[in-house]
Structure formats: C-alpha cells, structure tokens
Design a protein around this motif. Structure first.
Motif, PDB file in Angstrom:
ATOM      1  N   GLY A   1       0.812  -1.199   0.000  1.00 17.91           N
ATOM      2  CA  GLY A   1       0.000   0.000   0.000  1.00 17.91           C
ATOM      3  C   GLY A   1       0.850   1.255   0.000  1.00 17.91           C
ATOM      4  N   TRP A   2       0.210   2.351  -0.368  1.00 19.14           N
ATOM      5  CA  TRP A   2       0.819   3.686  -0.286  1.00 19.14           C
ATOM      6  C   TRP A   2      -0.070   4.573   0.584  1.00 19.14           C
ATOM      7  CZ3 TRP A   2       5.543   5.277  -1.885  1.00 19.14           C
ATOM      8  CH2 TRP A   2       6.228   4.482  -2.803  1.00 19.14           C
ATOM      9  N   PHE A   3       0.571   5.336   1.437  1.00 16.51           N
ATOM     10  CA  PHE A   3      -0.089   6.283   2.316  1.00 16.51           C
ATOM     11  C   PHE A   3       0.660   7.606   2.238  1.00 16.51           C
ATOM     12  CE2 PHE A   3      -2.872   3.550   4.983  1.00 16.51           C
ATOM     13  CZ  PHE A   3      -2.463   2.313   4.538  1.00 16.51           C
ATOM     14  N   ARG A   4       0.047   8.639   2.781  1.00 15.55           N
ATOM     15  CA  ARG A   4       0.751   9.912   2.910  1.00 15.55           C
ATOM     16  C   ARG A   4       0.322  10.605   4.198  1.00 15.55           C
ATOM     17  NH1 ARG A   4      -2.199  13.194  -2.060  1.00 15.55           N
ATOM     18  NH2 ARG A   4      -4.239  13.481  -1.054  1.00 15.55           N
ATOM     19  N   GLN A   5       1.172  11.504   4.646  1.00 15.27           N
ATOM     20  CA  GLN A   5       0.875  12.260   5.856  1.00 15.27           C
ATOM     21  C   GLN A   5       1.333  13.693   5.662  1.00 15.27           C
ATOM     22  OE1 GLN A   5       2.276  10.442   9.462  1.00 15.27           O
ATOM     23  NE2 GLN A   5       0.891  11.650  10.716  1.00 15.27           N
ATOM     24  N   ALA A   6       0.374  14.604   5.693  1.00 14.84           N
ATOM     25  CA  ALA A   6       0.658  16.028   5.607  1.00 14.84           C
ATOM     26  C   ALA A   6       0.875  16.570   7.008  1.00 14.84           C
ATOM     27  CB  ALA A   6      -0.504  16.736   4.924  1.00 14.84           C
TER      28      ALA A   6
ATOM     29  N   THR B   1       0.902  17.701  -1.307  1.00 13.38           N
ATOM     30  CA  THR B   1       2.136  17.853  -0.542  1.00 13.38           C
ATOM     31  C   THR B   1       2.050  17.075   0.769  1.00 13.38           C
ATOM     32  OG1 THR B   1       2.636  20.011  -1.490  1.00 13.38           O
ATOM     33  CG2 THR B   1       3.604  19.506   0.657  1.00 13.38           C
ATOM     34  N   ALA B   2       3.014  16.178   0.978  1.00 17.48           N
ATOM     35  CA  ALA B   2       2.999  15.310   2.159  1.00 17.48           C
ATOM     36  C   ALA B   2       4.248  14.438   2.143  1.00 17.48           C
ATOM     37  CB  ALA B   2       1.759  14.425   2.166  1.00 17.48           C
ATOM     38  N   VAL B   3       4.437  13.712   3.214  1.00 13.20           N
ATOM     39  CA  VAL B   3       5.412  12.620   3.230  1.00 13.20           C
ATOM     40  C   VAL B   3       4.685  11.356   2.793  1.00 13.20           C
ATOM     41  CG1 VAL B   3       6.995  11.239   4.613  1.00 13.20           C
ATOM     42  CG2 VAL B   3       6.754  13.705   5.056  1.00 13.20           C
ATOM     43  N   TYR B   4       5.251  10.665   1.824  1.00 14.89           N
ATOM     44  CA  TYR B   4       4.626   9.479   1.249  1.00 14.89           C
ATOM     45  C   TYR B   4       5.324   8.223   1.749  1.00 14.89           C
ATOM     46  CZ  TYR B   4       1.745  12.235  -1.881  1.00 14.89           C
ATOM     47  OH  TYR B   4       0.787  13.099  -2.388  1.00 14.89           O
ATOM     48  N   TYR B   5       4.510   7.232   2.141  1.00 11.41           N
ATOM     49  CA  TYR B   5       5.017   5.995   2.717  1.00 11.41           C
ATOM     50  C   TYR B   5       4.504   4.794   1.933  1.00 11.41           C
ATOM     51  CZ  TYR B   5       5.762   8.899   6.884  1.00 11.41           C
ATOM     52  OH  TYR B   5       6.160   9.870   7.770  1.00 11.41           O
ATOM     53  N   CYS B   6       5.362   3.818   1.731  1.00 12.53           N
ATOM     54  CA  CYS B   6       4.868   2.521   1.279  1.00 12.53           C
ATOM     55  C   CYS B   6       4.781   1.595   2.490  1.00 12.53           C
ATOM     56  CB  CYS B   6       5.724   1.916   0.179  1.00 12.53           C
ATOM     57  SG  CYS B   6       7.374   1.401   0.657  1.00 12.53           S
ATOM     58  N   ALA B   7       3.924   0.600   2.375  1.00 15.63           N
ATOM     59  CA  ALA B   7       3.685  -0.299   3.491  1.00 15.63           C
ATOM     60  C   ALA B   7       3.409  -1.699   2.971  1.00 15.63           C
ATOM     61  CB  ALA B   7       2.505   0.196   4.321  1.00 15.63           C
ATOM     62  N   ALA B   8       3.855  -2.682   3.704  1.00 14.26           N
ATOM     63  CA  ALA B   8       3.648  -4.083   3.339  1.00 14.26           C
ATOM     64  C   ALA B   8       2.455  -4.648   4.095  1.00 14.26           C
ATOM     65  CB  ALA B   8       4.897  -4.899   3.649  1.00 14.26           C
TER      66      ALA B   8
END
Length: 124
Positions: free
Chosen positions: A35-40, A91-98
C-alpha cells in the motif's frame, strides 16, 4: 519482517508528475499486498491505494483515483506510485507499506511494515 525504502520524492509543479519507488526486502514480499499512504503536516496518515500480491488488483482512495497508479514488479521486489496532475494539496510525506496478507484494506492495521517516507512538495 519486510524492510521498505522509498525514493523518488521531490519538488513538482502543480499539474506535473512524479513517480515514487519502494524497494522491498524480505521473504514475504511476493505474497503480500502493498500500500501507499501519505501524511501532511498536522494530519493523520491517509490511505492512497493498495495493490494485491500479484499486481492483478488495485484499489484507490477517491482523492487520488484517476491521478495515481500503483504497480509492482515482483521480480525486482519493487512497488511504484505514479502520480499525475499533482495538486498543492498532494504535498505530504509518502510511505509505502507491506500488507500482512495477500490482500489488504485501507486500515493502517492491515499493514505490518513501513518505509521511512519520502517528501513530495507540489508548488502552485
């Protein structure tokens, strides 16, 4: 436990494109959803999309549907997030997740490993 490293973030103009990559290590990558997530700043972590273990099925949040595409290359242990028509609100920090299983939903609890994140900044 999978180890994930994101790359490809940076500065983009509104309307532009970026492609994020996520390099994964670990025995379970090929059998896990990703998955992909983001956090502003000042906000919670937001689900963007998920791809199943084989890459044959994806699901996206409404905020990015039609603009973002997730893909994976199991031979290379890589997951990608292609982003088009970027907006300042992206605009955010983008994260991948398993994911913990071959398919995952939208909840943070469905994912057992996270990358360190990569910053994406979209200027207007």
């Amino acid at each position: 436990q999978a180890r994930l490293v994101e790359s490809g973030g940076g500065l983009a103009q509104a309307g532009g494109s970026l492609r994020l990559s996520c390099a994964a290590s670990g025995r379970t990558f090929n059998s896990s959803a990703m998955g992909w997530f983001r956090q502003a700043p000042g906000k919670g972590r937001e689900f963007l999309g998920v791809i199943n273990w084989s890459g044959g099925f994806t699901s996206y949040a409404e905020a990015v549907k039609g603009r973002f595409t997730i893909s994976r290359d199991n031979a290379k242990n890589m997951v990608y997030l292609q982003m088009h028509s970027l907006k300042p609100e992206d605009t955010a920090v983008y994260y991948c997740a398993a994911g913990r299983r071959p398919w995952a939903g939208t909840d943070l609890e469905d994912f057992g490993a996270w990358g360190q994140g990569t910053q994406v900044t979209v200027s207007s």
